[in-house]
Each structure stands twice: as structure tokens, then as C-alpha cells.
Write a protein that holds these residues in place. Sequence first.
Motif, PDB file in Angstrom:
ATOM      1  N   LEU A   1      22.660  -8.613  36.321  1.00  4.83           N
ATOM      2  CA  LEU A   1      21.495  -8.300  37.140  1.00  4.83           C
ATOM      3  C   LEU A   1      21.454  -9.257  38.332  1.00  4.83           C
ATOM      4  O   LEU A   1      21.041  -8.898  39.425  1.00  4.83           O
TER       5      LEU A   1
ATOM      6  N   GLY B   1      21.416  -9.827  27.828  1.00  3.61           N
ATOM      7  CA  GLY B   1      20.195  -9.706  27.032  1.00  3.61           C
ATOM      8  C   GLY B   1      19.094 -10.588  27.583  1.00  3.61           C
ATOM      9  O   GLY B   1      19.353 -11.540  28.323  1.00  3.61           O
ATOM     10  N   ILE B   2      17.856 -10.234  27.226  1.00  2.33           N
ATOM     11  CA  ILE B   2      16.690 -11.039  27.625  1.00  2.33           C
ATOM     12  C   ILE B   2      15.720 -11.140  26.449  1.00  2.33           C
ATOM     13  O   ILE B   2      15.768 -10.325  25.526  1.00  2.33           O
TER      14      ILE B   2
ATOM     15  N   PHE C   1      15.584 -25.967  24.913  1.00  4.46           N
ATOM     16  CA  PHE C   1      16.345 -24.855  24.321  1.00  4.46           C
ATOM     17  C   PHE C   1      17.810 -24.937  24.744  1.00  4.46           C
ATOM     18  O   PHE C   1      18.721 -24.714  23.953  1.00  4.46           O
TER      19      PHE C   1
ATOM     20  N   ILE D   1      18.485 -18.891  28.731  1.00  4.54           N
ATOM     21  CA  ILE D   1      17.950 -17.541  28.482  1.00  4.54           C
ATOM     22  C   ILE D   1      16.438 -17.473  28.696  1.00  4.54           C
ATOM     23  O   ILE D   1      15.923 -16.436  29.120  1.00  4.54           O
TER      24      ILE D   1
ATOM     25  N   PRO E   1      24.432 -14.709  17.068  1.00  5.29           N
ATOM     26  CA  PRO E   1      24.283 -16.147  17.312  1.00  5.29           C
ATOM     27  C   PRO E   1      22.975 -16.679  16.725  1.00  5.29           C
ATOM     28  O   PRO E   1      21.960 -15.983  16.706  1.00  5.29           O
TER      29      PRO E   1
ATOM     30  N   CYS F   1      24.781  -5.050  38.401  1.00  6.90           N
ATOM     31  CA  CYS F   1      24.436  -3.915  37.537  1.00  6.90           C
ATOM     32  C   CYS F   1      23.292  -4.280  36.604  1.00  6.90           C
ATOM     33  O   CYS F   1      23.313  -5.348  35.987  1.00  6.90           O
TER      34      CYS F   1
ATOM     35  N   ARG G   1      10.644  -3.208  28.511  1.00 10.70           N
ATOM     36  CA  ARG G   1      11.769  -3.677  29.336  1.00 10.70           C
ATOM     37  C   ARG G   1      12.742  -4.497  28.464  1.00 10.70           C
ATOM     38  O   ARG G   1      13.954  -4.354  28.563  1.00 10.70           O
TER      39      ARG G   1
ATOM     40  N   GLY H   1      25.285 -18.537  30.700  1.00 12.40           N
ATOM     41  CA  GLY H   1      25.381 -18.704  29.248  1.00 12.40           C
ATOM     42  C   GLY H   1      26.684 -18.241  28.627  1.00 12.40           C
ATOM     43  O   GLY H   1      27.778 -18.520  29.133  1.00 12.40           O
TER      44      GLY H   1
ATOM     45  N   SER I   1      24.286  -9.010  19.039  1.00  8.66           N
ATOM     46  CA  SER I   1      22.976  -8.901  18.416  1.00  8.66           C
ATOM     47  C   SER I   1      22.411 -10.322  18.354  1.00  8.66           C
ATOM     48  O   SER I   1      22.417 -11.033  19.374  1.00  8.66           O
TER      49      SER I   1
END
Length: 329
Positions: A38, A97-98, A262, A203, A196, A65, A114, A17, A146
Motif C-alpha cells: 500500500l 496485514g494490518i 512492540f 505493525i 507468528p 497495490c 477494513r 517488517g 495467519s
Amino acid sequence: MDSFSGKLAVVTGGGSGMGRELVRQLAAQECSVASCDLNADAVAVTAATAWAAAPPGVVVTSHACDVADEAQVLRFRDELLEQHATDHVDLVFSNAGIGGGESFINSPREVWERTFAVDWWGVYYCTRAFLPLLIASGDGILVNTSSVNGFWAALGPGVPNSAYSTAKFAVKGFTEALIEDLRANAPQVRVAVVMPGHVGTDIIANSLRARGLPAPEEMSDDQVAELIPRDAQAGLIRAGVLAEGASADDLRQLLVRGNADFRDKAPVSAAEAATVILDGVRSGAWRILIGEDARKLDAAVRAKPEHAYDYAELFSGLAQEPAAGTPER
Ligand SMILES: NC(=O)c1ccc[n+]([C@@H]2O[C@H](COP(=O)([O-])OP(=O)(O)OC[C@H]3O[C@@H](n4cnc5c(N)ncnc54)[C@H](O)[C@@H]3O)[C@@H](O)[C@H]2O)c1
């Protein structure tokens, strides 16, 4: 900073992304990059392709990481300082981010926590680890991602986004609080917060993957049923997204379509979003909204704060309403 040439940037979540596109565009603009994810394989591909296409002198490294684990963030920092043979960094993009933990009431507690940990503590730990290195740069910029869910804590009627919004509000507040703190105590560093709207990325699938689930098309009936429990199905039926009496396969197809739509039907691509972020950073902006949807929502919430969750009133006068049922923002 009107050019990234000769600088070193850190990008978290560079495996996909907007993070992947930031790495590519920075490297193409003569900026060395250290990127983590990750998903170590995905960020290794990003780094290899960005480096191969970059001008001479640029170095692009990849690192495994989990940003929600402070010890791993510190290891990432130490690794990149050694590999880039430096004692400072010039730019940090806290982008990883998730999504998940949509309902505080119904979502599993561990999923809520999480999501909050990655989206908030990930940004916090990276700031703790990298701010001293940005100060050492003498001209550092911290860019925290954010969301529109950092100023509007829902996705529309019947579609809460609890853990994600809580974390993204925290990222926005933290970043804004740093503006005066840095001005007073470390004026050689500035910050920007990125918000965004809908950007076309994977995502949804990546967030499921980060929870140890397979791609939507490979999920078992039980996994699908656990992911979209009965109360959520009822909401989707009410919203007209799902037919009464839907089978497990219907639910699976809904997830497959949801992720593809999406990504593919977004008004802004990941590459376009990365360009907006980099243009904003170069221009000195501290609040970077991405997309017409984000700009309209920001204006609407500011104009009618008391109606932020009275959707008909909030969106009256807006040409394009955010789509209810969109799982992440
Ligand atoms: N796509 C959108 O519409 C949208 C809208 C608003 C905000 N955002 C935010 O933008 C940022 C980038 O999102 P994207 O849409 O490019 O998503 P993406 O899934 O394409 O990329 C995010 C990357 O972060 C990695 N990641 C996830 N958890 C991690 C962890 N714990 N440690 C390290 N890496 C981790 C993922 O593996 C993935 O490679 C996220 O913070 C997201 O919340 C996205």
C-alpha cells in the motif's frame, strides 16, 4: 524445493517488517522478487536495497497495490509478469496485514471491515490471481500469513482482537482446506500457513497509517481520544497500563511507547522471522509457527481447548504468558 535460486517470488506487504525481510533474504538467495505494498515509497526502498545487494541475474521489482482491492491485485499481477518477462511464478507470500477493529461492539464498523478486508480478502484475491501462475510453474508454493490469532481469538483478559482474529482464522482455514484440494486437483502446488507470535515490527504505526492517521507522536488530541475511547481507557486503567485521570498527552505517549516497545522488545526480530519462514518453506512444512510464545500457545490451546479463554487455567504451567495489552498478534 530445496533452493530458491533462479525462482520468482511474489511478496505482498514488502514495505516493512517480515515482508521487507522476506524480499531481502530471497533476493540474497538468488531469487527474483516482485513485491507490492500500500505504501509504494516503502516497498520501492525495499526493492532498491535488496536488488543492489543481490547476486547478478536477480531482478527485484516494486509495485503499488492495495491487496483488498481485486482490480489492483490483478494489475499488480499483470505488471509483474511483464516486468519479469514470465508466464508463471514459483512462490507467493501473502504477508500484507494490518491490525484494528479490536471490538465488534465498540470499534467503528468501517475499521472492523477494513481490517477484515485486508487480512482476509487480500489473501483470497491474491490466491485467486496467483494460483494459476503457481500451477503453471510446475513446482509452486503458496505461503499465507495467519497469526497465533488464527487459532486463539483474543490477546488476554480484557483485550479482544475481533476483526483481526476473524480474518486470521479464515486465512488458516482456507490454507488448510487447500492442502487436500491441491493434492487432488493441482499436486504441483503446495501451501503453508505462517503463524507468528510476537515479532518486532512497526505493525501498530503502519496499521494506523493505513487508516490515514499520522504517526502516534503527531496525532492531535481528538485523534488520540477517538483511537482510545473512554471504555478502552477504563480497560487500560483496570489493567494498570494507564493512570486514573490520564491526559491526552499521556494517551499519546502510551501509543508512542506501545509501538516502540512492540517493535524493540519483541522476542523475535522481523529478520529472524523471515528466516524461520524460508527455512520452513524449504523443509516442506505446511504449518510454520514463529517464536517460543507461538509454540507454547499452540500447545496450550490444543491441550486445553475448553480453557482457551479461561486465561489463568490456559496459562498455568506456561513459563511466559502472552502480555495483555499487546495490540497486535
Ligand atoms: N508482528 C507481529 O507480531 C505479527 C504477529 C502475527 C502475525 N503477523 C502478521 O504478519 C504479517 C506481516 O506483519 P508485520 O508485523 O511485518 O507488519 P508491518 O506493518 O511491518 O508490514 C506489513 C506491510 O503490509 C503493508 N500493507 C498493509 N495493508 C496493505 C494493503 N491493503 N495492501 C498492501 N500492503 C499492505 C503495510 O504497508 C506494511 O508495509 C501481517 O499479516 C501480520 O498480520 C504479525
